[in-house]
Design a protein around this motif. Structure first.
Motif, PDB file in Angstrom:
ATOM      1  N   ALA A  61      -0.900   8.080  16.809  1.00 21.60           N
ATOM      2  CA  ALA A  61      -0.690   8.405  15.388  1.00 21.60           C
ATOM      3  C   ALA A  61      -0.232   9.849  15.189  1.00 21.60           C
ATOM      4  O   ALA A  61       0.821  10.077  14.590  1.00 21.60           O
ATOM      5  N   LYS A  68       0.820  -1.217   0.000  1.00 24.57           N
ATOM      6  CA  LYS A  68       0.000   0.000   0.000  1.00 24.57           C
ATOM      7  C   LYS A  68       0.850   1.262   0.000  1.00 24.57           C
ATOM      8  O   LYS A  68       0.337   2.361  -0.037  1.00 24.57           O
ATOM      9  N   PRO A 127      -2.586   5.364  23.631  1.00 23.87           N
ATOM     10  CA  PRO A 127      -2.690   4.560  22.394  1.00 23.87           C
ATOM     11  C   PRO A 127      -3.491   5.272  21.307  1.00 23.87           C
ATOM     12  O   PRO A 127      -3.222   5.097  20.125  1.00 23.87           O
ATOM     13  N   ASN A 128      -4.469   6.077  21.698  1.00 23.87           N
ATOM     14  CA  ASN A 128      -5.288   6.763  20.706  1.00 23.87           C
ATOM     15  C   ASN A 128      -4.645   8.055  20.204  1.00 23.87           C
ATOM     16  O   ASN A 128      -5.063   8.610  19.194  1.00 23.87           O
ATOM     17  N   LEU A 179      -7.572   5.766   8.749  1.00 20.70           N
ATOM     18  CA  LEU A 179      -8.135   4.800   9.673  1.00 20.70           C
ATOM     19  C   LEU A 179      -9.380   5.335  10.346  1.00 20.70           C
ATOM     20  O   LEU A 179     -10.284   4.601  10.666  1.00 20.70           O
ATOM     21  N   ARG A 235      -3.035   3.875  29.223  1.00 12.80           N
ATOM     22  CA  ARG A 235      -3.812   2.799  28.623  1.00 12.80           C
ATOM     23  C   ARG A 235      -4.962   3.328  27.762  1.00 12.80           C
ATOM     24  O   ARG A 235      -5.272   2.780  26.724  1.00 12.80           O
ATOM     25  N   GLU A 236      -5.629   4.366  28.231  1.00 13.99           N
ATOM     26  CA  GLU A 236      -6.824   4.822  27.516  1.00 13.99           C
ATOM     27  C   GLU A 236      -6.495   5.918  26.491  1.00 13.99           C
ATOM     28  O   GLU A 236      -7.026   5.925  25.395  1.00 13.99           O
TER      29      GLU A 236
END
Lengths: 390, 547
Positions: A302, A103, A298-299, A388, A294-295
């Motif tokens: 990017a 890709k 990770p978000n 995404l 943790r919450e």
């Protein structure tokens, strides 16, 4: 006056070409939808591109345009290398990696290739470099190219500098010094700015106010001048100890750059804190560590990773600029910024001896290629993370 | 006479990753002049894609792979951009689902309204402004002379939706495509918008395609109904025929959804201690008071539905109960003992007893955690289970919500459908082993069939585990289905409360009556009857004129 005349004449010619070309394309293709629905603006763009290609070919033919020919050839070599690299990635390695390569746009493949090459060179500098970075090897001012007829020497393919140090070896060690320090500095800036930014987003209230206003104050001062000022003060404390001076430089740039990371981390964090899953975690009675790492983290990964790439370029350029100004990495350690400064006067030979002028351009090119490569990768990562979401 | 719009054997494909997958599979559609066609189906059925294709338009990453779309004889698929440009906005118009998101917030309504007529050269600006005001009158917008000179954020949602309809009408198009124009609105507002849309479509003899997932709404609006399922046409029939004799099994199942109703449980004994009592709670955001003296009890094993329009304070009540918004006055008691006002002061066990399920399952589940992590975290956090026993508990919870652990354990929320995500949300709440679950509009973002499945699941879990529910909703059909007691809220106050059967039998409080009567029924004459009863003067006369 005549310059303006030529520019306007060229534009008019391109505009006419676009008009005629569009009309002809519609006629010849029997009004195919592709040309039928093409607006004049798009046609003008095509005409402009055609004109640019024609100008390029004309310039290529001119005998004096050595650098232009090198640039075009360099571009072609980079493109082919990136294509081959991507081709390899598509057929070698684990399945998940192959899928990524399938890709990947060519620019990102180029960026990754550059980063890998630089990393290898920086890590194995001691084995790759033919000479030591501080070694003075006798003959000074040997011209790059290694052609004795032109004043070169096959033993020093990229020539030597004013006191007879091998430029190739210094370039290779420069990768280690400049890139390594930039990487360490960026990592530190991210740790500092990211942690505080997310904390400000989660806790809010007075902590957020104190941190944000503090960051505002730091950001209000032009960063390069601020760094220069602090480094001048630090050089007094360091009392000439070279290692200590480098440490101070890393810390100062990390703190200044962490303000930008703080802003981003806080902005991204605030968008995530309002999500219901964070609320659910809060209502569960989770501690701050779980919430942030943790919450939220990770978000936020990017955009933070993309910023890491950009920030790395800026830090890298700052170190090179500071070294160019004489307060960064201290001689005799090789550094690309310092090398540009040391070799700068050779640029005056560009008109009649292109090979001589190459000497200061090589470290500058090293900086430019890495910056461009990292930015390509960052663009791709940003594109992927935004894709995404939708 | 040729039909206005004729779609023949239309195939549309969408692109995901490298592959094209079908969205619309060979659908035919014919729309006569002045006719209103209802398109219904679940989300993902291809309703919106078909609606947009009727304008010769497809979204990015979507392509028309076969068939034809003819509008008034012109082939829209092969028409040039110029030809399409001269049609869109002038002869074909579009009304989007969320007017609030579709208006440009930087320009006044009137400036956006006049754009189409002025660009198409139908009217000059002055005429267009006058016409806009007339349309605002016809759509019964309050203050029609001035409302156009406001910015979108200064106008309420229902009014914006009508302003958008007026905008679509500005060039008197032959065809308007309504894409779920009332889905985001409260029932009481929905009535006004529906009446206004139907009225103006009748007046100008406009053809329309009305896309919705709400059968009762489409029954009021459409002459004919077409049912879609995953890109295939299920059946087409006139509205009355379809309502009375649905042919296909799928259509019947859609009709039957509203049949689910749980009998009300017997009233609690006089000495039953309420599991939760909200006692005279007053709450405010800054200076603005949003809850005033709210009181109600929830008894063990029962479901209390809190109903009201948006802005009535339903969700704020939930925030006070969970401790996210400490109240300004009053108290929340759990089994008789007062709870600390803020969640930070509550003990782990107090937090465990009350769990929430959210409206938007998308934002309620962390997209970077697997289902096992999402459900496992509260289990581990509260009970300290680890390793194999934790895994067994997660599997047990997944089975409780009717998802196969082997398939779903390691998936990410993004790989689940809306209904499955909502089930995971329920499992996360169950993982804490709570006594009370607050369900905040848990079914309003879901299709009717899926929503019914969730309601049945919640009912079953209540019977098995003896849970109590506080059910926040604006949908009275949901209330009818699941509640034991109803609390009606308006503007931060409790207007009326009592057992469900009592609430649904007259006499009602006037506001409750307004809410109840605004719920669309599966009867094509319902809107006419209701408007006649409410005595909306202008509309009745116009309808009479047309006879």
């Amino acid at each position: 006056m005549s310059l303006w005349f030529w520019i306007i004449a060229a534009l008019v010619a391109i505009a006419a070409l676009a008009r005629v070309g569009l009309w002809a394309a519609r006629k010849l293709s029997g009004n195919a939808p592709r040309f039928r629905d093409m607006s004049y603006g798009v046609a003008f763009g095509y005409a402009l591109a055609l004109a640019a290609i024609a100008a390029g070919v004309w310039l290529w033919m001119k005998p004096g345009a050595v650098y232009f020919r090198w640039a075009v050839m360099g571009f072609a070599i980079c493109a082919v290398a990136a294509y081959l690299f991507r081709l390899m990635g598509r057929h070698v390695g684990p399945e998940s990696l192959k899928r990524q390569f399938r890709k990947m746009p060519l620019t990102a493949a180029f960026g990754i290739l550059v980063i890998i090459l630089y990393a290898v060179v920086a890590i194995f500098a001691g084995w790759i470099a033919p000479h030591g970075q501080e070694a003075v090897l006798g003959a000074a001012n040997i011209v790059p190219g290694g052609d004795p007829a032109m004043g070169g020497d096959p033993a020093f393919p990229l020539g030597t500098d004013r006191i007879g140090r091998d430029i190739l070896s210094r370039l290779i060690y420069g990768a280690q010094n400049t890139v390594g320090l930039a990487f360490a500095t960026t990592l530190l800036a991210f740790f500092l700015g990211g942690a505080l930014g997310l904390l400000a987003a989660v806790v809010g209230g007075w902590l957020d106010q104190v941190l944000s206003r503090g960051v505002d104050v730091l950001m209000a001062i032009p960063s390069l001048i601020f760094a220069l000022l602090l480094l001048t003060i630090a050089s007094v404390w360091a009392e000439g100890a070279r290692g200590l001076m480098t440490l101070y430089m890393v810390l100062i740039i990390a703190v200044i750059d962490s303000t930008r990371v703080f802003r981003l981390a806080r902005a991204v964090g605030i968008g995530i804190v309002v999500m219901d899953y964070v609320e659910a975690a809060k209502l569960r009675g989770e501690g701050m560590g779980h919430l942030v790492f943790r919450e939220i983290l990770p978000n936020a990964m990017a955009p933070l990773l993309a910023e890491f790439g950009l920030r790395f370029c800026f830090v890298f350029l700052t170190i090179a600029s500071l070294s160019f100004l004489g307060v960064g990495i201290q001689p005799p350690l090789a550094d690309w910024g310092t090398m540009v400064r040391d070799l700068a006067q050779f640029i005056n030979f560009a008109a009649f001896a292109p090979m001589v002028a190459l000497a200061p351009l090589l470290p500058a090119l090293s900086i430019a290629v890495l910056t461009v490569g990292v930015n390509f990768v960052v663009d791709w990562m940003l594109h992927r993370s935004s894709g995404l979401k939708s | 006479m040729t039909p206005l719009l004729e779609i023949r054997d239309l195939w549309i494909e969408g692109r995901s990753d490298e592959d094209w997958h079908p969205i619309i599979n060979g659908v035919d559609l014919t729309l006569g002049r002045g006719e209103v066609l209802g398109l219904i189906g679940e989300s993902g059925a291809g309703k919106s894609t078909l609606g947009l294709a009727a304008m010769g338009y497809v979204r990015d990453g979507v392509r028309i792979s076969g068939g034809s779309v003819r509008f008034d004889g012109l082939d829209l698929i092969h028409a040039s951009t110029e030809e399409k440009r001269s049609l869109l906005g002038r002869r074909i118009a579009y009304v989007a689902q969320s007017a609030a998101a579709s208006f440009n917030p930087a320009h006044k309504l009137i400036d956006q309204h006049v754009e189409a007529p002025v660009r198409h050269g139908v009217q000059d600006r002055g005429e267009s402004v006058e016409d806009a005001i007339e349309l605002y009158h016809k759509l019964r917008l309050p203050n029609p002379e001035e409302i156009g000179f406001r910015y979108p954020h200064q106008v309420s949602g229902g009014q914006l939706q009508r302003a958008m309809t007026a905008m679509a009408m500005s060039c008197r198009p032959d065809l308007i495509i309504f894409d779920e124009p009332t889905t985001a609105l409260d029932v009481t507002t929905q009535i006004e918008v529906l009446a206004a849309i139907r009225d103006i479509v009748d007046q100008f003899g406009t053809s329309a395609i009305y896309i919705t997932h709400d059968l009762a709404v489409v029954a009021q609006m459409a002459d004919r109904i077409k049912v879609l399922l995953r890109g295939d046409e299920v059946e087409t029939a006139t509205t009355r025929a379809m309502l009375e004799h649905p042919r296909e099994e799928y259509t019947k199942s859609l009709w039957a959804v509203r049949g689910f109703e749980r009998p009300e449980k017997p009233a609690p004994g006089p000495d039953s201690v309420p599991i939760l009592s909200v006692d005279g709670v007053t709450a405010a955001y800054g200076e603005q008071v949003v809850l005033e003296e709210v009181s109600f009890d929830i008894h063990p094993g029962r479901t209390v539905a809190v109903v009201g329009e948006s802005g009535s304070g339903k969700s704020t009540t939930a925030r006070v109960i969970t401790g996210l918004l400490p109240p300004r006055g009053g108290a929340v008691r759990f089994e008789g003992a007062p709870l600390p006002p803020g969640y930070r002061q509550r003990s782990k066990d107090q937090l465990r007893q009350i769990q929430m399920i959210y409206q938007m399952a998308d934002t309620a589940l962390n997209p970077r955690q697997s289902i096992a992590q999402i459900i496992g975290r509260p289990v581990r956090f509260y009970s300290g289970l680890r390793g194999r026993r934790l895994r067994a508990r997660v599997d047990e919870l997944l089975e409780q919500i009717e998802l196969d652990p082997a398939i779903f354990r390691d998936r990410l929320p993004g790989e689940l459908s809306g209904g499955q995500k909502q089930r995971v949300g329920i499992a996360r709440a169950l993982a804490a082993e709570p006594r009370l679950i607050i369900c905040d509009e848990v079914t309003s973002a879901l299709d009717q069939l899926v929503a019914e499945g969730i309601l049945r699941l919640l009912a079953r879990l209540q019977d098995e585990l003896g849970l109590s529910y506080m059910f926040i909703t604006h949908d009275l059909a949901t209330v009818k289905a699941i509640a034991d007691e109803v609390v009606v809220m308006k503007e931060g106050r409790v207007i009326e409360q009592g057992p469900k059967t009592a609430m649904f039998t007259p006499p009602h409080h006037p506001y409750t009556d307004l809410l109840l009567s605004s719920v669309p029924e599966m009867d094509p004459d319902w809107l006419d009857r209701l408007l006649a009863e409410r005595g909306v003067e202008a509309l009745g006369e116009q309808a009479a004129d047309k006879m």
